[in-house]
Scaffold this motif. Sequence first.
Motif, PDB file in Angstrom:
ATOM      1  N   TYR A  98     -21.474  -6.139   1.676  1.00  0.00           N
ATOM      2  CA  TYR A  98     -20.228  -6.003   2.427  1.00  0.00           C
ATOM      3  C   TYR A  98     -19.131  -6.766   1.688  1.00  0.00           C
ATOM      4  O   TYR A  98     -19.384  -7.828   1.123  1.00  0.00           O
ATOM      5  N   TYR A  99     -17.924  -6.211   1.712  1.00  0.00           N
ATOM      6  CA  TYR A  99     -16.813  -6.781   0.950  1.00  0.00           C
ATOM      7  C   TYR A  99     -15.549  -6.786   1.785  1.00  0.00           C
ATOM      8  O   TYR A  99     -15.395  -6.011   2.730  1.00  0.00           O
ATOM      9  N   GLU A 100     -14.630  -7.670   1.375  1.00  0.00           N
ATOM     10  CA  GLU A 100     -13.280  -7.653   1.900  1.00  0.00           C
ATOM     11  C   GLU A 100     -12.341  -7.551   0.708  1.00  0.00           C
ATOM     12  O   GLU A 100     -12.682  -7.970  -0.395  1.00  0.00           O
ATOM     13  N   VAL A 101     -11.196  -6.953   0.937  1.00  0.00           N
ATOM     14  CA  VAL A 101     -10.181  -6.856  -0.103  1.00  0.00           C
ATOM     15  C   VAL A 101      -8.924  -7.542   0.401  1.00  0.00           C
ATOM     16  O   VAL A 101      -8.531  -7.383   1.555  1.00  0.00           O
ATOM     17  N   PHE A 102      -8.351  -8.354  -0.477  1.00  0.00           N
ATOM     18  CA  PHE A 102      -7.049  -8.967  -0.249  1.00  0.00           C
ATOM     19  C   PHE A 102      -6.130  -8.432  -1.332  1.00  0.00           C
ATOM     20  O   PHE A 102      -6.531  -8.342  -2.496  1.00  0.00           O
ATOM     21  N   ALA A 103      -4.918  -8.108  -0.980  1.00  0.00           N
ATOM     22  CA  ALA A 103      -3.944  -7.677  -1.970  1.00  0.00           C
ATOM     23  C   ALA A 103      -2.619  -8.361  -1.672  1.00  0.00           C
ATOM     24  O   ALA A 103      -2.282  -8.623  -0.517  1.00  0.00           O
ATOM     25  N   ALA A 104      -1.909  -8.663  -2.729  1.00  0.00           N
ATOM     26  CA  ALA A 104      -0.568  -9.235  -2.595  1.00  0.00           C
ATOM     27  C   ALA A 104       0.361  -8.423  -3.480  1.00  0.00           C
ATOM     28  O   ALA A 104      -0.039  -7.917  -4.529  1.00  0.00           O
ATOM     29  N   SER A 105       1.591  -8.296  -3.038  1.00  0.00           N
ATOM     30  CA  SER A 105       2.563  -7.529  -3.816  1.00  0.00           C
ATOM     31  C   SER A 105       3.938  -8.174  -3.711  1.00  0.00           C
ATOM     32  O   SER A 105       4.236  -8.902  -2.766  1.00  0.00           O
ATOM     33  N   TYR A 106       4.746  -7.881  -4.707  1.00  0.00           N
ATOM     34  CA  TYR A 106       6.108  -8.392  -4.737  1.00  0.00           C
ATOM     35  C   TYR A 106       7.000  -7.317  -5.337  1.00  0.00           C
ATOM     36  O   TYR A 106       6.652  -6.697  -6.338  1.00  0.00           O
ATOM     37  N   GLY A 107       8.145  -7.088  -4.719  1.00  0.00           N
ATOM     38  CA  GLY A 107       9.083  -6.108  -5.245  1.00  0.00           C
ATOM     39  C   GLY A 107       9.994  -5.582  -4.165  1.00  0.00           C
ATOM     40  O   GLY A 107      10.098  -6.146  -3.074  1.00  0.00           O
ATOM     41  N   GLY A 157       1.389  -7.841   1.676  1.00  0.00           N
ATOM     42  CA  GLY A 157      -0.023  -8.167   1.647  1.00  0.00           C
ATOM     43  C   GLY A 157      -0.833  -7.058   2.277  1.00  0.00           C
ATOM     44  O   GLY A 157      -0.307  -6.230   3.018  1.00  0.00           O
ATOM     45  N   ALA A 158      -2.128  -7.043   1.944  1.00  0.00           N
ATOM     46  CA  ALA A 158      -3.036  -6.052   2.511  1.00  0.00           C
ATOM     47  C   ALA A 158      -4.396  -6.698   2.705  1.00  0.00           C
ATOM     48  O   ALA A 158      -4.765  -7.637   2.002  1.00  0.00           O
ATOM     49  N   PRO A 211     -12.898   1.505   4.804  1.00  0.00           N
ATOM     50  CA  PRO A 211     -12.439   2.500   5.767  1.00  0.00           C
ATOM     51  C   PRO A 211     -11.029   2.289   6.290  1.00  0.00           C
ATOM     52  O   PRO A 211     -10.328   3.251   6.577  1.00  0.00           O
ATOM     53  N   THR A 212     -10.594   1.034   6.408  1.00  0.00           N
ATOM     54  CA  THR A 212      -9.229   0.769   6.861  1.00  0.00           C
ATOM     55  C   THR A 212      -8.687  -0.447   6.131  1.00  0.00           C
ATOM     56  O   THR A 212      -9.220  -1.545   6.259  1.00  0.00           O
ATOM     57  N   VAL A 213      -7.634  -0.202   5.360  1.00  0.00           N
ATOM     58  CA  VAL A 213      -6.900  -1.286   4.718  1.00  0.00           C
ATOM     59  C   VAL A 213      -5.514  -1.277   5.346  1.00  0.00           C
ATOM     60  O   VAL A 213      -4.855  -0.237   5.395  1.00  0.00           O
ATOM     61  N   THR A 214      -5.085  -2.422   5.853  1.00  0.00           N
ATOM     62  CA  THR A 214      -3.769  -2.544   6.470  1.00  0.00           C
ATOM     63  C   THR A 214      -2.861  -3.270   5.498  1.00  0.00           C
ATOM     64  O   THR A 214      -3.206  -4.335   4.987  1.00  0.00           O
ATOM     65  N   LYS A 215      -1.709  -2.661   5.243  1.00  0.00           N
ATOM     66  CA  LYS A 215      -0.772  -3.192   4.248  1.00  0.00           C
ATOM     67  C   LYS A 215       0.619  -3.247   4.879  1.00  0.00           C
ATOM     68  O   LYS A 215       1.041  -2.320   5.569  1.00  0.00           O
ATOM     69  N   ALA A 216       1.332  -4.350   4.638  1.00  0.00           N
ATOM     70  CA  ALA A 216       2.704  -4.493   5.132  1.00  0.00           C
ATOM     71  C   ALA A 216       3.494  -5.310   4.128  1.00  0.00           C
ATOM     72  O   ALA A 216       2.933  -6.138   3.404  1.00  0.00           O
ATOM     73  N   GLY A 217       4.789  -5.048   4.088  1.00  0.00           N
ATOM     74  CA  GLY A 217       5.601  -5.813   3.168  1.00  0.00           C
ATOM     75  C   GLY A 217       7.080  -5.700   3.452  1.00  0.00           C
ATOM     76  O   GLY A 217       7.556  -4.695   3.965  1.00  0.00           O
ATOM     77  N   LEU A 218       7.778  -6.755   3.136  1.00  0.00           N
ATOM     78  CA  LEU A 218       9.227  -6.801   3.106  1.00  0.00           C
ATOM     79  C   LEU A 218       9.541  -7.743   1.943  1.00  0.00           C
ATOM     80  O   LEU A 218       9.465  -8.960   2.084  1.00  0.00           O
ATOM     81  N   ILE A 219       9.764  -7.188   0.798  1.00  0.00           N
ATOM     82  CA  ILE A 219       9.887  -7.847  -0.499  1.00  0.00           C
ATOM     83  C   ILE A 219       8.526  -8.414  -0.918  1.00  0.00           C
ATOM     84  O   ILE A 219       7.962  -8.022  -1.917  1.00  0.00           O
ATOM     85  N   VAL A 220       7.956  -9.340  -0.126  1.00  0.00           N
ATOM     86  CA  VAL A 220       6.599  -9.823  -0.377  1.00  0.00           C
ATOM     87  C   VAL A 220       5.673  -9.087   0.583  1.00  0.00           C
ATOM     88  O   VAL A 220       5.978  -8.940   1.757  1.00  0.00           O
TER      89      VAL A 220
END
Length: 174
Positions: free
Chosen positions: A82-91, A66-67, A55-64
Amino acid sequence: MGATAGGLSACSGGTRSDARFKIDDDVSAAVRQMQTELPFTRSLMANAAGVLMMPTVTKAGLIVGGAYGKGSLLIGQAPVDYYEVFAASYGLQAGAQQYSSALFFMDSDHLRKFRERPGWTLGADVEYTLIDNAGAAGVDNNTIDDAVYAVVFNQAGILLGISIEGSKYNRIIP
Protein backbone atom coordinates in the motif's frame (compact mmCIF):
# COMPACT_ATOMS: atom_id res chain seq x y z
CA MET A 1 -12.93 -15.65 29.18
CA GLY A 2 -12.97 -11.83 29.20
CA ALA A 3 -9.17 -11.60 29.17
CA THR A 4 -8.95 -14.09 26.32
CA ALA A 5 -11.54 -12.24 24.22
CA GLY A 6 -9.81 -8.93 24.92
CA GLY A 7 -6.45 -10.42 23.97
CA LEU A 8 -7.81 -11.85 20.75
CA SER A 9 -9.47 -8.60 19.73
CA ALA A 10 -6.18 -6.76 20.23
CA CYS A 11 -4.33 -9.28 18.03
CA SER A 12 -4.50 -8.50 14.34
CA GLY A 13 -2.42 -11.42 13.08
CA GLY A 14 -3.73 -12.45 9.69
CA THR A 15 -6.65 -10.04 9.56
CA ARG A 16 -6.87 -6.99 7.36
CA SER A 17 -7.74 -3.61 8.75
CA ASP A 18 -10.78 -1.62 7.70
CA ALA A 19 -8.39 0.84 5.99
CA ARG A 20 -7.01 -1.97 3.81
CA PHE A 21 -10.52 -3.13 2.91
CA LYS A 22 -11.41 0.43 1.90
CA ILE A 23 -8.27 0.86 -0.22
CA ASP A 24 -8.77 -2.59 -1.84
CA ASP A 25 -12.42 -1.79 -2.67
CA ASP A 26 -11.52 1.63 -4.09
CA VAL A 27 -8.66 0.16 -6.15
CA SER A 28 -10.88 -2.60 -7.57
CA ALA A 29 -13.53 -0.06 -8.58
CA ALA A 30 -10.89 2.20 -10.16
CA VAL A 31 -9.41 -0.70 -12.16
CA ARG A 32 -12.88 -1.60 -13.49
CA GLN A 33 -13.61 2.02 -14.39
CA MET A 34 -10.21 2.49 -16.06
CA GLN A 35 -10.56 -0.66 -18.15
CA THR A 36 -14.10 0.31 -19.18
CA GLU A 37 -13.26 3.91 -20.10
CA LEU A 38 -9.78 3.21 -21.48
CA PRO A 39 -9.82 -0.29 -23.02
CA PHE A 40 -6.13 -0.11 -24.02
CA THR A 41 -5.24 -0.34 -20.31
CA ARG A 42 -6.26 -4.02 -20.34
CA SER A 43 -3.23 -4.70 -22.51
CA LEU A 44 -0.98 -2.59 -20.30
CA MET A 45 -2.23 -4.39 -17.20
CA ALA A 46 -1.79 -7.83 -18.77
CA ASN A 47 1.82 -7.06 -19.73
CA ALA A 48 2.87 -5.10 -16.62
CA ALA A 49 5.10 -6.55 -13.92
CA GLY A 50 3.07 -4.44 -11.47
CA VAL A 51 0.54 -1.61 -11.37
CA LEU A 52 0.38 1.12 -8.74
CA MET A 53 -3.26 2.23 -8.64
CA MET A 54 -4.24 5.44 -6.89
CA PRO A 55 -8.06 5.48 -7.02
CA THR A 56 -8.48 9.04 -5.73
CA VAL A 57 -5.88 11.77 -5.67
CA THR A 58 -7.09 15.14 -4.42
CA LYS A 59 -5.21 18.17 -5.71
CA ALA A 60 -5.71 21.87 -4.95
CA GLY A 61 -3.69 24.97 -5.53
CA LEU A 62 -3.55 28.73 -5.56
CA ILE A 63 -0.02 29.56 -6.72
CA VAL A 64 1.26 26.87 -4.29
CA GLY A 65 -0.49 23.54 -4.59
CA GLY A 66 -0.55 20.09 -3.13
CA ALA A 67 -2.02 16.66 -3.75
CA TYR A 68 -2.55 13.49 -1.73
CA GLY A 69 -3.88 10.01 -2.33
CA LYS A 70 -3.67 6.38 -1.19
CA GLY A 71 -3.64 3.21 -3.21
CA SER A 72 -2.04 -0.16 -3.69
CA LEU A 73 0.54 -1.94 -5.78
CA LEU A 74 -1.01 -4.80 -7.72
CA ILE A 75 0.97 -7.74 -8.96
CA GLY A 76 -1.14 -10.17 -10.93
CA GLN A 77 -4.22 -8.10 -9.91
CA ALA A 78 -3.57 -8.82 -6.20
CA PRO A 79 -2.60 -6.05 -3.75
CA VAL A 80 0.91 -6.64 -2.37
CA ASP A 81 1.78 -3.24 -0.85
CA TYR A 82 0.00 0.00 0.00
CA TYR A 83 1.26 3.47 -0.89
CA GLU A 84 0.49 7.13 -0.46
CA VAL A 85 1.44 9.89 -2.85
CA PHE A 86 2.28 13.45 -1.89
CA ALA A 87 2.74 16.10 -4.54
CA ALA A 88 3.67 19.75 -4.33
CA SER A 89 3.49 22.33 -7.07
CA TYR A 90 4.31 25.96 -7.63
CA GLY A 91 3.25 28.26 -10.44
CA LEU A 92 0.32 30.08 -11.95
CA GLN A 93 -2.45 27.77 -10.79
CA ALA A 94 -5.85 28.00 -9.15
CA GLY A 95 -8.55 25.46 -8.39
CA ALA A 96 -9.12 21.93 -7.13
CA GLN A 97 -9.63 18.55 -8.70
CA GLN A 98 -9.74 14.84 -8.01
CA TYR A 99 -8.47 12.16 -10.35
CA SER A 100 -7.40 8.54 -10.49
CA SER A 101 -4.00 7.40 -11.68
CA ALA A 102 -2.19 4.19 -12.51
CA LEU A 103 1.52 3.59 -12.92
CA PHE A 104 2.27 0.55 -15.06
CA PHE A 105 5.72 -0.94 -14.40
CA MET A 106 6.45 -2.82 -17.61
CA ASP A 107 9.53 -4.67 -16.39
CA SER A 108 10.52 -6.34 -13.15
CA ASP A 109 13.72 -4.28 -12.79
CA HIS A 110 11.87 -0.96 -12.52
CA LEU A 111 9.26 -2.55 -10.26
CA ARG A 112 12.00 -3.90 -7.97
CA LYS A 113 13.67 -0.47 -7.77
CA PHE A 114 10.32 1.12 -6.92
CA ARG A 115 9.65 -1.39 -4.12
CA GLU A 116 13.17 -1.13 -2.65
CA ARG A 117 13.23 2.63 -2.20
CA PRO A 118 11.68 4.11 0.95
CA GLY A 119 10.41 7.11 -1.01
CA TRP A 120 10.19 7.12 -4.78
CA THR A 121 9.87 10.21 -6.95
CA LEU A 122 8.28 10.11 -10.36
CA GLY A 123 10.62 11.78 -12.82
CA ALA A 124 13.70 11.72 -10.58
CA ASP A 125 13.83 7.96 -9.96
CA VAL A 126 12.47 6.88 -13.35
CA GLU A 127 11.57 8.32 -16.70
CA TYR A 128 7.98 7.63 -17.63
CA THR A 129 5.46 8.13 -20.40
CA LEU A 130 2.25 9.97 -19.49
CA ILE A 131 -0.87 8.75 -21.27
CA ASP A 132 -3.96 10.87 -20.87
CA ASN A 133 -7.42 10.13 -22.27
CA ALA A 134 -6.85 12.09 -25.47
CA GLY A 135 -3.72 10.33 -26.72
CA ALA A 136 -4.36 6.80 -25.57
CA ALA A 137 -5.78 5.21 -28.70
CA GLY A 138 -2.41 4.24 -30.17
CA VAL A 139 -1.11 2.16 -27.25
CA ASP A 140 -1.15 -1.61 -27.75
CA ASN A 141 1.14 -4.63 -27.39
CA ASN A 142 3.18 -3.51 -30.41
CA THR A 143 3.84 0.02 -29.11
CA ILE A 144 4.63 -0.74 -25.46
CA ASP A 145 8.36 -0.09 -25.23
CA ASP A 146 8.86 2.20 -22.23
CA ALA A 147 9.58 1.03 -18.68
CA VAL A 148 6.79 2.94 -16.87
CA TYR A 149 3.50 4.35 -18.12
CA ALA A 150 1.36 6.80 -16.14
CA VAL A 151 -2.35 6.91 -16.93
CA VAL A 152 -4.62 9.61 -15.50
CA PHE A 153 -8.39 9.21 -15.70
CA ASN A 154 -11.63 10.04 -13.90
CA GLN A 155 -10.82 13.74 -13.55
CA ALA A 156 -13.35 15.93 -11.75
CA GLY A 157 -13.09 19.59 -10.80
CA ILE A 158 -11.15 22.47 -12.29
CA LEU A 159 -7.50 23.29 -11.79
CA LEU A 160 -6.12 25.81 -14.26
CA GLY A 161 -2.64 27.09 -14.78
CA ILE A 162 0.96 26.24 -15.41
CA SER A 163 3.13 24.86 -12.63
CA ILE A 164 6.14 22.77 -11.75
CA GLU A 165 5.22 19.68 -9.75
CA GLY A 166 6.98 16.89 -7.92
CA SER A 167 5.37 13.69 -6.60
CA LYS A 168 6.70 11.30 -3.99
CA TYR A 169 5.37 7.79 -3.29
CA ASN A 170 5.82 6.20 0.14
CA ARG A 171 4.93 2.71 1.29
CA ILE A 172 2.39 2.64 4.12
CA ILE A 173 0.88 0.00 6.38
CA PRO A 174 -2.82 0.78 6.72
